[in-house]
Design an enzyme around this catalytic site. Structure first.
Site, PDB file in Angstrom:
ATOM      1  N   ASP A 143      -6.612  11.384   2.444  1.00  0.00           N
ATOM      2  CA  ASP A 143      -6.789  11.640   1.016  1.00  0.00           C
ATOM      3  C   ASP A 143      -8.223  12.075   0.718  1.00  0.00           C
ATOM      4  O   ASP A 143      -9.155  11.701   1.417  1.00  0.00           O
ATOM      5  CB  ASP A 143      -6.475  10.372   0.225  1.00  0.00           C
ATOM      6  N   ASN A 158     -14.335   6.167   4.172  1.00  0.00           N
ATOM      7  CA  ASN A 158     -14.592   5.149   5.201  1.00  0.00           C
ATOM      8  C   ASN A 158     -13.749   5.316   6.459  1.00  0.00           C
ATOM      9  O   ASN A 158     -14.202   4.985   7.555  1.00  0.00           O
ATOM     10  CB  ASN A 158     -14.408   3.747   4.616  1.00  0.00           C
ATOM     11  N   ASN A 189     -10.604   1.257   6.904  1.00  0.00           N
ATOM     12  CA  ASN A 189     -12.024   1.259   7.273  1.00  0.00           C
ATOM     13  C   ASN A 189     -12.277   1.154   8.772  1.00  0.00           C
ATOM     14  O   ASN A 189     -13.394   1.379   9.224  1.00  0.00           O
ATOM     15  CB  ASN A 189     -12.766   0.127   6.550  1.00  0.00           C
ATOM     16  N   TYR A 214      -6.043  -0.899   9.206  1.00  0.00           N
ATOM     17  CA  TYR A 214      -6.529  -0.699   7.832  1.00  0.00           C
ATOM     18  C   TYR A 214      -7.569   0.411   7.854  1.00  0.00           C
ATOM     19  O   TYR A 214      -8.207   0.681   8.865  1.00  0.00           O
ATOM     20  CB  TYR A 214      -7.041  -1.986   7.165  1.00  0.00           C
ATOM     21  N   HIS A 274      -4.510   6.277  -1.199  1.00  0.00           N
ATOM     22  CA  HIS A 274      -5.164   6.198   0.109  1.00  0.00           C
ATOM     23  C   HIS A 274      -4.197   6.443   1.272  1.00  0.00           C
ATOM     24  O   HIS A 274      -4.631   6.514   2.423  1.00  0.00           O
ATOM     25  CB  HIS A 274      -5.798   4.802   0.262  1.00  0.00           C
ATOM     26  N   TYR A 288       0.812  -1.230   0.000  1.00  0.00           N
ATOM     27  CA  TYR A 288       0.000   0.000   0.000  1.00  0.00           C
ATOM     28  C   TYR A 288       0.842   1.276   0.000  1.00  0.00           C
ATOM     29  O   TYR A 288       0.289   2.376  -0.033  1.00  0.00           O
ATOM     30  CB  TYR A 288      -0.938   0.014   1.208  1.00  0.00           C
TER      31      TYR A 288
END
Length: 196
Positions: free
Chosen positions: A92, A113, A66, A64, A19, A14
């Site tokens: 972001d 989220n 969410n 993570y 994100h 990632y």
């Protein structure tokens, strides 16, 4: 004490994705202010240090995106912080052009989220936020694929500058207050256009 939270997803796969603007800004602040890493606690990586004469906790949730609120709420509760005046969140925003910054005192999740999770866990949507633009999703793209994707070389250059500006904005909030930072950063793009 202020809690500065950069939202993103942990793991090499990632890194440098759209994100992870929050993570990238925290890394910039840690480097700039030589904030020692405290390790892992409350579901996040954190460091304690000083920025602009203020004690800070620099946090990257490891939950993570969410479930970002799980980590941030634990830090807020443990350190007895007021999320409405002692929390700055960097993340972001697909509604802003790549590299554009927007600073807000409060607001809805706007479909993000990570912010949705934070509002749910903190019980308020009144917390300072620095949004870093990553550009709108192209038509026909899946949103998750887009935000977990990487920038073009051209956009990456612009975004790298924005990450430094987001770190500058954190410093300005701590030194001069949220209103000064909003006046400085939110008006910048508009002023340039009217001068042309």
């Amino acid at each position: 004490m202020f809690l500065i939270a950069g939202l993103g997803n942990p793991g090499r796969q990632y890194e440098k994705t759209r994100h992870n603007m929050g993570f990238d800004t925290i890394d910039e602040l840690i480097d700039r202010h030589r904030i020692p890493q405290g390790g892992i606690a409350h579901k996040g990586m954190y460091g304690k240090g000083m920025i602009a004469g203020e004690k800070v906790l620099a946090v990257k949730p490891l939950t993570y995106m969410n479930l970002s609120g799980d980590c941030i709420a634990e830090f807020v509760n443990y350190y007895k912080l007021d999320p409405e005046s002692e929390l700055i969140v960097i993340y972001d925003d697909i509604d802003l052009e790549p590299g554009q910054l927007r600073i807000r005192k409060k607001g809805s999740a706007g479909g993000h989220n990570g912010i949705k999770s934070m509002i749910t866990r903190l019980g308020t949507q009144n917390f300072y936020r620095i949004k870093v633009g990553v550009g709108a999703k192209p038509q026909g793209w899946d949103l998750a694929d887009y935000v977990l994707g990487r920038f073009s070389a051209e956009d990456r250059e612009v975004v790298d500058i924005a990450i430094k500006q987001a770190a500058d904005a954190v410093e300005m909030i701590l030194e001069k207050g949220i209103d000064a930072a909003m006046n400085h950063y939110n008006g910048a793009g508009k002023k340039k256009k009217t001068q042309e």
